[in-house]
Write a protein that holds these residues in place. Sequence first.
Motif, PDB file in Angstrom:
ATOM      1  N   TRP A 101      41.071  42.157 -26.191  1.00 16.61           N
ATOM      2  CA  TRP A 101      39.629  42.003 -26.430  1.00 16.61           C
ATOM      3  C   TRP A 101      38.881  43.304 -26.149  1.00 16.61           C
ATOM      4  CZ3 TRP A 101      35.834  40.292 -28.947  1.00 16.61           C
ATOM      5  CH2 TRP A 101      34.528  40.326 -28.448  1.00 16.61           C
ATOM      6  N   GLN A 107      36.838  44.649 -29.305  1.00 16.23           N
ATOM      7  CA  GLN A 107      35.498  44.053 -29.288  1.00 16.23           C
ATOM      8  C   GLN A 107      34.455  44.863 -30.047  1.00 16.23           C
ATOM      9  OE1 GLN A 107      34.955  44.798 -24.697  1.00 16.23           O
ATOM     10  NE2 GLN A 107      33.037  44.080 -25.519  1.00 16.23           N
ATOM     11  N   ASP A 163      31.356  46.592 -31.158  1.00 17.03           N
ATOM     12  CA  ASP A 163      29.966  46.516 -30.705  1.00 17.03           C
ATOM     13  C   ASP A 163      29.587  45.123 -30.212  1.00 17.03           C
ATOM     14  OD1 ASP A 163      29.721  49.129 -31.513  1.00 17.03           O
ATOM     15  OD2 ASP A 163      29.082  48.577 -33.549  1.00 17.03           O
ATOM     16  N   SER A 164      30.537  44.216 -30.247  1.00 17.64           N
ATOM     17  CA  SER A 164      30.227  42.827 -29.908  1.00 17.64           C
ATOM     18  C   SER A 164      29.737  42.709 -28.465  1.00 17.64           C
ATOM     19  CB  SER A 164      31.469  41.965 -30.115  1.00 17.64           C
ATOM     20  OG  SER A 164      31.202  40.664 -29.692  1.00 17.64           O
ATOM     21  N   THR A 165      28.633  42.008 -28.276  1.00 19.51           N
ATOM     22  CA  THR A 165      28.087  41.842 -26.927  1.00 19.51           C
ATOM     23  C   THR A 165      28.440  40.478 -26.352  1.00 19.51           C
ATOM     24  OG1 THR A 165      26.043  41.110 -27.968  1.00 19.51           O
ATOM     25  CG2 THR A 165      26.120  43.406 -27.218  1.00 19.51           C
ATOM     26  N   GLU A 166      28.842  39.585 -27.218  1.00 20.51           N
ATOM     27  CA  GLU A 166      29.118  38.224 -26.767  1.00 20.51           C
ATOM     28  C   GLU A 166      30.627  38.029 -26.628  1.00 20.51           C
ATOM     29  OE1 GLU A 166      28.006  33.825 -28.326  1.00 20.51           O
ATOM     30  OE2 GLU A 166      26.689  35.481 -28.980  1.00 20.51           O
ATOM     31  N   THR A 167      31.061  37.629 -25.447  1.00 19.05           N
ATOM     32  CA  THR A 167      32.491  37.398 -25.230  1.00 19.05           C
ATOM     33  C   THR A 167      32.873  36.068 -25.871  1.00 19.05           C
ATOM     34  OG1 THR A 167      32.199  38.477 -23.105  1.00 19.05           O
ATOM     35  CG2 THR A 167      34.285  37.359 -23.462  1.00 19.05           C
ATOM     36  N   PRO A 168      33.896  36.065 -26.733  1.00 21.46           N
ATOM     37  CA  PRO A 168      34.267  34.793 -27.375  1.00 21.46           C
ATOM     38  C   PRO A 168      34.701  33.752 -26.344  1.00 21.46           C
ATOM     39  CG  PRO A 168      35.571  36.652 -28.258  1.00 21.46           C
ATOM     40  CD  PRO A 168      34.778  37.170 -27.111  1.00 21.46           C
TER      41      PRO A 168
END
Lengths: 453, 158
Positions: A239, A243, A245-250
């Motif tokens: 992860w 990840q 630029d993703s700010t939300e952890t799946p």
Amino acid sequence: MREARDAMTKYGRKAHAITALVREAEVHRDVYVDPEIFELEMEHLFPNSWVYVGHASQLSKPGDFITANIGRQPVLASRHTDGSIHVFYNRCPHKGVKIASEPCGNTGKFFRCPYHAWSFKTDGSLLAIPLKKGYEGTGFGDTQANGGLSKVKNVVIYRDFIFARLNDNGVSFEDYFGESLSTIDNMADRSPEGKLAVMATPIRYMHTCNWKMLVENQTDTCHPMVAHESSAGTAVKVWKREQGDSTETPMAVQLYGPFMSPYEFYEQSGIRIWPNGHGHTGVANSIHSNYSDVTGYLDQMVAAYGETRAHEILGEVRHNTVYFPNIMVKGAVQILRNFIPIAVDKTLVESWVYRLVGAPDKLYERALMYNRFINAPTSIVGHDDMEMYERAQEGLKSNGNQWVNLRRLYESNEEQDVTAVINGTSERQMRNQFHAWAKFMTMDMDKHAEAAE
Amino acid sequence: MITEKTITDLIYREADLLDTMQWQAWLDLFHPEARYWMPLEWQQQDPVLQPSLMYEDLLLLKVRVERLTGERTFSQKPKSRCHHLLQAPQIVACDTAAGVFKARTSYIYTETRGDMLERYSGWASHDFVEVGDALKIKLKRVDLVNFDAPFGNIQLFM
């Protein structure tokens, strides 16, 4: 016959030989590998204990039934026409044929044995036998068969959880579970309606190891960061790399990640033990503490319970609660794992998910996801654990050292059968379980007869 | 031009990559939004609010693949191997205009590790999507004939 058999065996009805397997902080490997001990567990430990049978939501209508095993003995639970729930030994009083063979179903107004069509009301009483006159004057009325399906007398339904104790005499349900029922309370309270529902079949996973290894592992907090480095550790690593630029952890990474928490985390989170072998990890907080909020859920809970009580319920995020002998409950993700003994080295694990009645779908989705990530034959976390159990089952055949060491954070003046909160990396809950094991193995053995031998 | 043969060739290639443990090449067959699904119910419709054995996106498949070769992956010491025996895929849809490509393949799958050998039977359903001139797997659905039986470890991919 029985005396002759017992005289030839190492442990048969020899309470002293059995209790000698459990030292203050060690247990003899025979508790995991000796087939004779397993037979004695089936004969004594399970019938003396309160064992989980199923959930009342599986019996919503009259005629609904479920089947289960207590130890190795098949039982059947049914909803009678008057709404009451009954638990029977799952065998026809005639020739022993199992009355119900499916995991669940609806039998209509009565059970009918498929062999000779003896039929029984859903409260177990004998309804009819074809050609009944063939039994006239035979003394049939005095046999156990005339009473219909043999009933398990000691059944308690606590917040829809059905428990049974096979032996007529023993510890009452209230004394047996005591304050440990607070975990079941918390799981049910997490529904805005205070109700849980079974919606689907469990995930089933066959283990080639002794059932107690699985139970012990539930409060073993020194293995996740080691054994699960391969699964949870890899999930965290992949992860971080992917990840972008993703700010939300799946949700998936939120579920795997906390397994890699350091020793210090588990130390401070604590373990609580209760009498009779029950206990739980995650007192102050747990690996389930930091999941994302689900939109609308808190509002529902506040509306149902008020601000203070709602936060109290959701603030209790216990990790694993062991209900001795063989279930584990995870309130925060609504899972119950049933460790069903099949043989000394074979255990069927059935992992159930409950739906929080009235709560958003997202919580059920998360619980189902957790269950398949951790408790399935296709689960990478499960693969890690099973490898350890199987290696232990093999390794314990070695005679080089016949004792399993449970001494982490042992104190010489440890009291038995008490409630206490301790360091979260202690092996005291395992010691607590084995104290209960020796107690419930031997409580119905005739100690006077043994002394006379 | 996508033909029925394009679909069957891809299904055979996928099985071959799994059998030869070419994990990265196997992952490359999937669309970025793809899912690998093993239902737990007969003719299951919903992967999210009904229980499944697996329902994984590419991130989770990457975790699995990377785990298989990890130094501390003790359940892969010794390593598992697998074998796919496929029946000729049945083309369910091959419609270039609509962009719909589906096939269903009956299989026998063997997974071994050390002295253990386990055999499974079922059906694999593939949904493909056209990307450039080629097909990518959008959904691989694996229905075991005995999905409700208790299995031991299934560590590789059917």
